[in-house]
Design a protein around this motif. Structure first.
Motif, PDB file in Angstrom:
ATOM      1  N   GLU A  98       0.628  -0.917  -0.070  1.00  0.00           N
ATOM      2  CA  GLU A  98       0.114   0.228  -0.128  1.00  0.00           C
ATOM      3  C   GLU A  98       0.252   1.165  -0.110  1.00  0.00           C
ATOM      4  OE1 GLU A  98      -2.901   0.403   2.952  1.00  0.00           O
ATOM      5  OE2 GLU A  98      -3.979  -1.295   2.087  1.00  0.00           O
ATOM      6  N   PHE A  99       2.081   1.300   0.334  1.00  0.00           N
ATOM      7  CA  PHE A  99       2.756   2.236   0.303  1.00  0.00           C
ATOM      8  C   PHE A  99       3.324   2.366  -1.489  1.00  0.00           C
ATOM      9  CE2 PHE A  99       4.018   0.409   4.128  1.00  0.00           C
ATOM     10  CZ  PHE A  99       4.378   1.950   4.734  1.00  0.00           C
ATOM     11  N   THR A 100       2.997   4.447  -1.122  1.00  0.00           N
ATOM     12  CA  THR A 100       4.018   4.512  -2.662  1.00  0.00           C
ATOM     13  C   THR A 100       5.448   4.819  -2.741  1.00  0.00           C
ATOM     14  OG1 THR A 100       3.865   6.853  -1.849  1.00  0.00           O
ATOM     15  CG2 THR A 100       1.829   6.531  -2.743  1.00  0.00           C
ATOM     16  N   VAL A 101       5.836   4.256  -3.817  1.00  0.00           N
ATOM     17  CA  VAL A 101       6.928   5.196  -4.662  1.00  0.00           C
ATOM     18  C   VAL A 101       7.792   5.949  -3.355  1.00  0.00           C
ATOM     19  CG1 VAL A 101       9.033   5.537  -6.169  1.00  0.00           C
ATOM     20  CG2 VAL A 101       7.172   3.647  -6.468  1.00  0.00           C
ATOM     21  N   GLU A 102       6.987   7.240  -3.511  1.00  0.00           N
ATOM     22  CA  GLU A 102       7.370   8.709  -2.565  1.00  0.00           C
ATOM     23  C   GLU A 102       7.289   8.356  -1.134  1.00  0.00           C
ATOM     24  OE1 GLU A 102       5.611   9.193  -7.284  1.00  0.00           O
ATOM     25  OE2 GLU A 102       5.125   8.095  -4.684  1.00  0.00           O
ATOM     26  N   GLU A 103       6.872   7.905  -0.504  1.00  0.00           N
ATOM     27  CA  GLU A 103       6.669   7.235   0.627  1.00  0.00           C
ATOM     28  C   GLU A 103       7.655   6.417   0.726  1.00  0.00           C
ATOM     29  OE1 GLU A 103       2.547   7.214   2.396  1.00  0.00           O
ATOM     30  OE2 GLU A 103       2.878   5.873   0.896  1.00  0.00           O
ATOM     31  N   LEU A 104       8.436   5.712   0.400  1.00  0.00           N
ATOM     32  CA  LEU A 104       9.787   4.787  -0.070  1.00  0.00           C
ATOM     33  C   LEU A 104      10.986   5.513  -0.126  1.00  0.00           C
ATOM     34  CD1 LEU A 104       8.652   1.154  -0.515  1.00  0.00           C
ATOM     35  CD2 LEU A 104       8.312   2.014   0.949  1.00  0.00           C
ATOM     36  N   GLN A 105      10.670   6.006  -1.520  1.00  0.00           N
ATOM     37  CA  GLN A 105      11.718   7.310  -1.310  1.00  0.00           C
ATOM     38  C   GLN A 105      12.355   8.127   0.382  1.00  0.00           C
ATOM     39  OE1 GLN A 105      10.579   9.000  -5.029  1.00  0.00           O
ATOM     40  NE2 GLN A 105      12.568   7.530  -6.344  1.00  0.00           N
ATOM     41  N   GLU A 106      11.733   8.710   0.831  1.00  0.00           N
ATOM     42  CA  GLU A 106      11.390   9.280   1.815  1.00  0.00           C
ATOM     43  C   GLU A 106      12.070   9.064   2.750  1.00  0.00           C
ATOM     44  OE1 GLU A 106       9.037  12.418   5.154  1.00  0.00           O
ATOM     45  OE2 GLU A 106       8.083  10.891   3.741  1.00  0.00           O
ATOM     46  N   THR A 107      11.545   7.283   3.559  1.00  0.00           N
ATOM     47  CA  THR A 107      12.003   7.406   4.396  1.00  0.00           C
ATOM     48  C   THR A 107      13.425   6.804   4.274  1.00  0.00           C
ATOM     49  OG1 THR A 107      11.232   4.585   3.710  1.00  0.00           O
ATOM     50  CG2 THR A 107      10.139   6.113   5.690  1.00  0.00           C
ATOM     51  N   ASN A 108      13.902   6.391   2.632  1.00  0.00           N
ATOM     52  CA  ASN A 108      15.421   5.428   1.788  1.00  0.00           C
ATOM     53  C   ASN A 108      16.012   6.859   2.105  1.00  0.00           C
ATOM     54  OD1 ASN A 108      17.991   4.907   0.139  1.00  0.00           O
ATOM     55  ND2 ASN A 108      16.425   2.922   1.228  1.00  0.00           N
ATOM     56  N   GLN A 109      15.463   7.916   1.787  1.00  0.00           N
ATOM     57  CA  GLN A 109      16.146   9.286   1.984  1.00  0.00           C
ATOM     58  C   GLN A 109      17.238   9.919   3.286  1.00  0.00           C
ATOM     59  OE1 GLN A 109      18.014  11.019  -0.489  1.00  0.00           O
ATOM     60  NE2 GLN A 109      18.623  12.330   1.358  1.00  0.00           N
ATOM     61  N   VAL A 110      15.657   9.325   4.308  1.00  0.00           N
ATOM     62  CA  VAL A 110      16.513  10.194   5.785  1.00  0.00           C
ATOM     63  C   VAL A 110      16.829   8.814   6.420  1.00  0.00           C
ATOM     64  CG1 VAL A 110      14.907  10.881   8.369  1.00  0.00           C
ATOM     65  CG2 VAL A 110      14.278  11.733   6.268  1.00  0.00           C
ATOM     66  N   ASP A 111      16.377   7.808   6.770  1.00  0.00           N
ATOM     67  CA  ASP A 111      16.639   7.064   7.368  1.00  0.00           C
ATOM     68  C   ASP A 111      18.331   5.761   6.929  1.00  0.00           C
ATOM     69  OD1 ASP A 111      15.120   7.057   8.753  1.00  0.00           O
ATOM     70  OD2 ASP A 111      14.001   4.716   8.131  1.00  0.00           O
ATOM     71  N   PHE A 112      18.611   6.256   4.789  1.00  0.00           N
ATOM     72  CA  PHE A 112      19.662   5.217   4.922  1.00  0.00           C
ATOM     73  C   PHE A 112      21.198   6.728   3.949  1.00  0.00           C
ATOM     74  CE2 PHE A 112      21.973   3.718   0.905  1.00  0.00           C
ATOM     75  CZ  PHE A 112      23.332   2.783   1.614  1.00  0.00           C
ATOM     76  N   ILE A 113      20.039   7.355   2.605  1.00  0.00           N
ATOM     77  CA  ILE A 113      21.187   8.231   2.054  1.00  0.00           C
ATOM     78  C   ILE A 113      21.650   9.338   2.806  1.00  0.00           C
ATOM     79  CG2 ILE A 113      20.684   9.235   0.509  1.00  0.00           C
ATOM     80  CD1 ILE A 113      20.529   6.012  -0.587  1.00  0.00           C
ATOM     81  N   GLY A 114      20.937   9.946   3.975  1.00  0.00           N
ATOM     82  CA  GLY A 114      21.696  10.902   4.575  1.00  0.00           C
ATOM     83  C   GLY A 114      22.428  10.068   5.604  1.00  0.00           C
ATOM     84  N   PRO A 115      22.400   9.292   6.323  1.00  0.00           N
ATOM     85  CA  PRO A 115      23.320   8.896   6.802  1.00  0.00           C
ATOM     86  C   PRO A 115      24.357   8.339   6.607  1.00  0.00           C
ATOM     87  CG  PRO A 115      20.826   8.040   7.931  1.00  0.00           C
ATOM     88  CD  PRO A 115      21.140   8.714   6.412  1.00  0.00           C
ATOM     89  N   PHE A 116      23.917   7.879   5.143  1.00  0.00           N
ATOM     90  CA  PHE A 116      25.249   7.178   4.554  1.00  0.00           C
ATOM     91  C   PHE A 116      26.301   8.813   3.812  1.00  0.00           C
ATOM     92  CE2 PHE A 116      26.914   7.317  -0.040  1.00  0.00           C
ATOM     93  CZ  PHE A 116      27.903   6.592  -0.285  1.00  0.00           C
ATOM     94  N   ALA A 117      24.864   9.778   3.408  1.00  0.00           N
ATOM     95  CA  ALA A 117      25.931  11.155   2.962  1.00  0.00           C
ATOM     96  C   ALA A 117      27.016  11.379   3.849  1.00  0.00           C
ATOM     97  CB  ALA A 117      25.227  11.864   2.181  1.00  0.00           C
ATOM     98  N   LEU A 118      26.648  11.783   4.943  1.00  0.00           N
ATOM     99  CA  LEU A 118      27.106  12.393   6.137  1.00  0.00           C
ATOM    100  C   LEU A 118      28.198  11.853   6.705  1.00  0.00           C
ATOM    101  CD1 LEU A 118      27.220  14.358   8.642  1.00  0.00           C
ATOM    102  CD2 LEU A 118      25.093  13.398   9.958  1.00  0.00           C
ATOM    103  N   SER A 119      28.290  10.147   6.871  1.00  0.00           N
ATOM    104  CA  SER A 119      29.519   9.142   7.005  1.00  0.00           C
ATOM    105  C   SER A 119      30.463   9.707   5.636  1.00  0.00           C
ATOM    106  CB  SER A 119      28.606   8.037   7.703  1.00  0.00           C
ATOM    107  OG  SER A 119      27.658   8.216   8.187  1.00  0.00           O
ATOM    108  N   LYS A 120      29.651   9.744   4.703  1.00  0.00           N
ATOM    109  CA  LYS A 120      31.152   9.819   3.927  1.00  0.00           C
ATOM    110  C   LYS A 120      31.568  11.165   3.832  1.00  0.00           C
ATOM    111  CE  LYS A 120      31.651   9.547  -1.227  1.00  0.00           C
ATOM    112  NZ  LYS A 120      32.173   8.585  -1.269  1.00  0.00           N
ATOM    113  N   GLY A 121      31.091  12.264   4.087  1.00  0.00           N
ATOM    114  CA  GLY A 121      31.818  13.329   4.279  1.00  0.00           C
ATOM    115  C   GLY A 121      32.507  13.755   5.073  1.00  0.00           C
TER     116      GLY A 121
END
Length: 234
Positions: A98-121
């Motif tokens: 029942e999730f939209t792609v946009e909802e999954l993109q939002e959680t993935n951005q905050v829970d993984f992509i953001g921490p990845f980018a911050l850790s990398k930086g």
């Protein structure tokens, strides 16, 4: 020299308590917050425990992450600890389809992509200072009492990152430790402040999380359960 830590999502809940407990043991803490007013309120409350500084940081925004990395490199080059705490759960009750792609993109951005980018930086500073990355995570195996599709699919890659980076650090003799802690059920505004015998308070969860920073043991590559045992994905 004073040790410096960055804690994301530190203006409330578990993040606030992590910041408080690190301050109490002598860390300077950069209080990551995406809202300046809420961040300033938290910093004012935390300053009674030690040297707390506001760090405007929205892990859903790559430009915000880049700006924070630049600020830290310029002003806090002694950084030794990054706690990737900020996260969002999405709807923890509806079926996965029942999730939209946009909802999954939002959680993935905050829970993984953001921490990845911050850790990398921040990795160059952490290498120079023989530092630590601690990721706050959750169990990723669905079961009848916890089947939070968006949350689990967003945190799963964070656990993979923890193990993958740790392996590479060891193989390449990089002096950085990375591990993850899953504090279990914690009463916060993310879950409507649930209660129960199995539910921790934010300060209890923070005590567990901070204990692994302070115990002088090597936790590199570990994903640690709420009871101190290790998650085993093999």
């Amino acid at each position: 020299m004073t040790k410096t830590a960055l804690v994301t999502g530190a203006n409330k809940g578990i993040g606030f308590e992590i910041a408080k407990q690190l301050l109490e043991v002598g860390y300077r803490v950069l209080v990551g917050a995406r809202d300046q007013k809420r961040g300033e309120t938290a910093v004012n409350a935390l300053r009674k425990f030690g040297d707390a500084k506001l760090m405007l940081l929205d892990v859903s925004d790559l430009e915000s992450i880049d700006n924070a990395v630049t600020t830290i490199k310029q002003n806090y080059p002694e950084l030794t600890l990054l706690v990737n705490n900020a996260g969002i759960p999405g709807d923890m009750h509806k079926p996965g389809w029942e999730f939209t792609v946009e909802e999954l993109q939002e959680t993935n951005q905050v829970d993984f992509i953001g921490p990845f980018a911050l850790s990398k930086g921040l990795l160059p500073l952490l290498i120079a200072n023989k530092g630590t990355i601690e990721n706050i995570s959750i169990p990723i195996e669905p079961h009848p009492f916890f089947n939070a599709f968006a949350y689990q699919t967003a945190k799963a890659p964070l656990n993979v990152m923890t193990k993958s980076w740790a392996m590479s650090f060891e193989q390449e003799n990089i002096p950085v430790e990375i591990f993850a802690v899953m504090p279990g059920a914690v009463s916060t505004d993310l879950n409507g402040h649930i209660t129960g015998d199995f539910v921790k308070t934010p300060d209890e969860a923070a005590e567990l999380i901070v204990s692994f920073v302070l115990d002088d043991e090597n936790h590199n590559g570990q994903v640690i359960n709420y009871d101190g045992t290790l998650a085993n994905y093999i």
